[in-house]
Design an enzyme around this catalytic site. Structure first.
Site, mmCIF file in Angstrom:
data_model
loop_
_atom_site.group_PDB
_atom_site.id
_atom_site.type_symbol
_atom_site.label_atom_id
_atom_site.label_comp_id
_atom_site.label_asym_id
_atom_site.label_seq_id
_atom_site.Cartn_x
_atom_site.Cartn_y
_atom_site.Cartn_z
ATOM 1 N N LYS A 184 0.845 -1.208 0.000
ATOM 2 C CA LYS A 184 0.000 0.000 0.000
ATOM 3 C C LYS A 184 0.880 1.259 0.000
ATOM 4 O O LYS A 184 0.665 2.166 -0.803
ATOM 5 C CB LYS A 184 -0.933 -0.002 1.230
ATOM 6 C CG LYS A 184 -1.886 -1.189 1.261
ATOM 7 C CD LYS A 184 -2.836 -1.140 2.435
ATOM 8 C CE LYS A 184 -2.167 -1.328 3.765
ATOM 9 N NZ LYS A 184 -1.514 -2.638 3.930
ATOM 10 N N THR A 185 1.879 1.292 0.892
ATOM 11 C CA THR A 185 2.763 2.455 0.963
ATOM 12 C C THR A 185 3.552 2.584 -0.338
ATOM 13 O O THR A 185 3.706 3.686 -0.884
ATOM 14 C CB THR A 185 3.752 2.290 2.141
ATOM 15 O OG1 THR A 185 3.009 1.892 3.290
ATOM 16 C CG2 THR A 185 4.490 3.577 2.427
ATOM 17 N N ASP A 215 -0.803 6.803 6.738
ATOM 18 C CA ASP A 215 -0.919 5.373 7.027
ATOM 19 C C ASP A 215 -1.819 5.194 8.251
ATOM 20 O O ASP A 215 -1.962 6.114 9.049
ATOM 21 C CB ASP A 215 0.487 4.815 7.297
ATOM 22 C CG ASP A 215 0.535 3.308 7.083
ATOM 23 O OD1 ASP A 215 -0.463 2.741 6.603
ATOM 24 O OD2 ASP A 215 1.573 2.700 7.399
ATOM 25 N N THR A 273 -5.238 -1.213 7.385
ATOM 26 C CA THR A 273 -5.413 -2.663 7.415
ATOM 27 C C THR A 273 -6.824 -2.980 7.909
ATOM 28 O O THR A 273 -7.225 -4.129 7.937
ATOM 29 C CB THR A 273 -4.398 -3.292 8.385
ATOM 30 O OG1 THR A 273 -4.471 -2.582 9.628
ATOM 31 C CG2 THR A 273 -2.992 -3.212 7.845
ATOM 32 N N ARG A 285 6.385 -8.332 1.464
ATOM 33 C CA ARG A 285 7.334 -8.002 2.542
ATOM 34 C C ARG A 285 7.912 -9.280 3.160
ATOM 35 O O ARG A 285 9.095 -9.367 3.445
ATOM 36 C CB ARG A 285 6.665 -7.155 3.629
ATOM 37 C CG ARG A 285 7.654 -6.810 4.758
ATOM 38 C CD ARG A 285 7.032 -5.995 5.871
ATOM 39 N NE ARG A 285 6.745 -4.643 5.430
ATOM 40 C CZ ARG A 285 5.650 -3.973 5.756
ATOM 41 N NH1 ARG A 285 4.744 -4.542 6.515
ATOM 42 N NH2 ARG A 285 5.469 -2.748 5.330
HETATM 43 P P1 ADP Z 1 2.139 -1.957 3.204
HETATM 44 O O1 ADP Z 1 2.210 -0.453 3.130
HETATM 45 O O2 ADP Z 1 0.952 -2.529 2.525
HETATM 46 O O3 ADP Z 1 2.326 -2.483 4.596
HETATM 47 P P2 ADP Z 1 4.665 -1.796 1.780
HETATM 48 O O4 ADP Z 1 4.281 -0.882 0.677
HETATM 49 O O5 ADP Z 1 5.459 -1.219 2.903
HETATM 50 O O6 ADP Z 1 3.373 -2.538 2.366
HETATM 51 O O7 ADP Z 1 5.447 -3.030 1.100
HETATM 52 C C1 ADP Z 1 6.326 -3.855 1.806
HETATM 53 C C2 ADP Z 1 7.554 -4.175 0.974
HETATM 54 O O8 ADP Z 1 7.196 -5.155 0.005
HETATM 55 C C3 ADP Z 1 8.121 -2.997 0.201
HETATM 56 O O9 ADP Z 1 9.292 -2.541 0.782
HETATM 57 C C4 ADP Z 1 8.411 -3.482 -1.200
HETATM 58 O O10 ADP Z 1 9.791 -3.698 -1.350
HETATM 59 C C5 ADP Z 1 7.733 -4.816 -1.272
HETATM 60 N N1 ADP Z 1 6.603 -4.824 -2.223
HETATM 61 C C6 ADP Z 1 5.299 -4.609 -1.918
HETATM 62 N N2 ADP Z 1 4.538 -4.756 -2.999
HETATM 63 C C7 ADP Z 1 5.359 -5.075 -4.013
HETATM 64 C C8 ADP Z 1 5.148 -5.377 -5.401
HETATM 65 N N3 ADP Z 1 3.907 -5.394 -5.929
HETATM 66 N N4 ADP Z 1 6.221 -5.659 -6.161
HETATM 67 C C9 ADP Z 1 7.452 -5.668 -5.619
HETATM 68 N N5 ADP Z 1 7.728 -5.412 -4.329
HETATM 69 C C10 ADP Z 1 6.687 -5.111 -3.522
#
Ligand code: ADP
Length: 341
Positions: A67-68, A112, A161, A220
């Site tokens: 998401k981030t 977030d 979430t 992740r």
């Molecule tokens: P969330 O905000 O949903 O908790 P993040 O955006 O922080 O998740 O993603 C976690 C990690 O996973 C990131 O650092 C990134 O490297 C990796 N990641 C997430 N989605 C992808 C994707 N679609 N392709 C490649 N790497 C991804």
């Protein structure tokens, strides 16, 4: 105003510098989620052609799905500034006002954990999102008056979430809503291969496949496992990650072939052994397994539910027959669980 401390200069979390280098910067590098990417590409192009700020974007789904990352990518693709914070960091309306009055035109402002906004801040966001203005109170007591301050047109990106905990009025102000789901194994393999390429790791396809089965459908987790396997390959093996490296590594980390960790099994075992298989309330369960309620609900439970080991019922958490099977325990013949068999 204290905007500097509230905004994060880098991405949050457990991430070290190698994680930051793995984070995709553009849509083409973001693996999987094809439908979401296709729609976003159109919305982004349309906003760019009209030279307008993109509509506000709501991003929901379990942690670690990107998401981030996606919010940052949208800012990059729109060629605008990206500012990020999280709801708990916004303590007072002035914290938010400080950011909104200093952002640049059309920029992306990412919040977030948007389900954790304080009411006064949420209230301020309503007019900011809708009218690009904020209400500001000057003076105190009877002399107090409210003035409206214009702010630049911006795009709010709110991630959570817990979509169900976001209020109706806030949710309805987002023009684009993205619900992210767990990645398929093929998509996780793509994530692993891309990350291995960036980190200069040699991994064969069979090893990536094995690893993908255990990554909980979560990029992740996949990246974390890849880094651990690199450690094993470097110290115990010859540097390359092969199926044997992964099999041995997962055993050392006590992760099973479905991606369940020792703690997942512990949660199921506690429900069975202490609460007769459930139902047990979320808070009680969190205390019993020594986990923060948030972590239990956001990280552990969704995957256990998705894999069919656990159910959320109005009366609490209940394990399923599969959980008994997994732990090689005998399921009771009668009782609550019978319904779930
Ligand atoms: P969330 O905000 O949903 O908790 P993040 O955006 O922080 O998740 O993603 C976690 C990690 O996973 C990131 O650092 C990134 O490297 C990796 N990641 C997430 N989605 C992808 C994707 N679609 N392709 C490649 N790497 C991804």
């Amino acid at each position: 105003m204290s905007g500097k401390q509230i905004l994060s200069t880098s991405f949050r979390g457990e991430e070290d510098s190698s994680e930051t280098s793995l984070r995709p910067k553009l849509l083409k590098d973001f693996q999987g989620q094809t439908d979401i990417k296709a729609n976003l590409a159109i919305f982004i192009q349309a906003a760019r052609e009209r030279k307008e700020a993109l509509d506000h974007v709501f991003l929901s789904g379990p942690p670690g799905l990107g998401k981030t990352t996606l919010a940052g990518i949208m800012a990059n693709e729109l060629l605008v500034e990206f500012k990020a914070t999280s709801a708990p960091a916004l303590e007072k309306p002035k914290d938010l006002a400080g950011i909104l009055t200093t952002i640049t035109e059309s920029s992306v402002f990412f919040i977030d954990e948007i389900h954790r906004l304080k009411p006064a801040i949420e209230e301020m966001l309503y007019t900011a999102m809708e009218d690009y203005e904020i209400d500001w109170v000057i003076g105190q007591g009877p002399a107090a008056r409210t003035i409206r301050i214009p702010i630049p047109r911006f795009t709010l990106m709110g991630a959570t979430t817990k979509a169900g905990q976001v209020s109706g009025p806030l949710h309805s102000r987002f023009g684009i809503s993205i619900r992210m789901n767990y990645y398929s194994e093929t998509e996780i393999i793509q994530v692993l291969m891309r990350s291995a390429g960036i980190l200069g790791i040699t991994i064969d396809h069979e090893a990536a496949e094995l690893l993908a089965q255990c990554a909980r459908g979560t990029p992740r987790v996949a990246n974390r496992l890849l880094r651990r396997m690199r450690d094993f390959a470097q110290v115990i093996g010859d540097g390359a990650i092969r199926a044997e490296t992964v099999a041995g590594g997962l055993e050392r980390l006590q992760i099973d072939s479905q991606g369940l960790e020792r703690h997942d099994r512990e949660i199921l075992r506690v429900i069975i052994e202490r609460y007769g298989g459930g139902p047990v309330g979320a808070e009680t369960l969190a205390i019993s397994v020594g986990e923060a309620p948030e972590t239990l609900e956001d990280f552990y439970e969704p995957y256990l539910i998705q894999r069919g080991f656990l159910k959320r019922t109005p009366r609490g958490r209940v394990v399923t027959a599969r959980a008994y099977e997994l732990l090689s325990l005998e399921a009771p013949e009668h009782g609550e669980q019978e319904l779930l068999f």
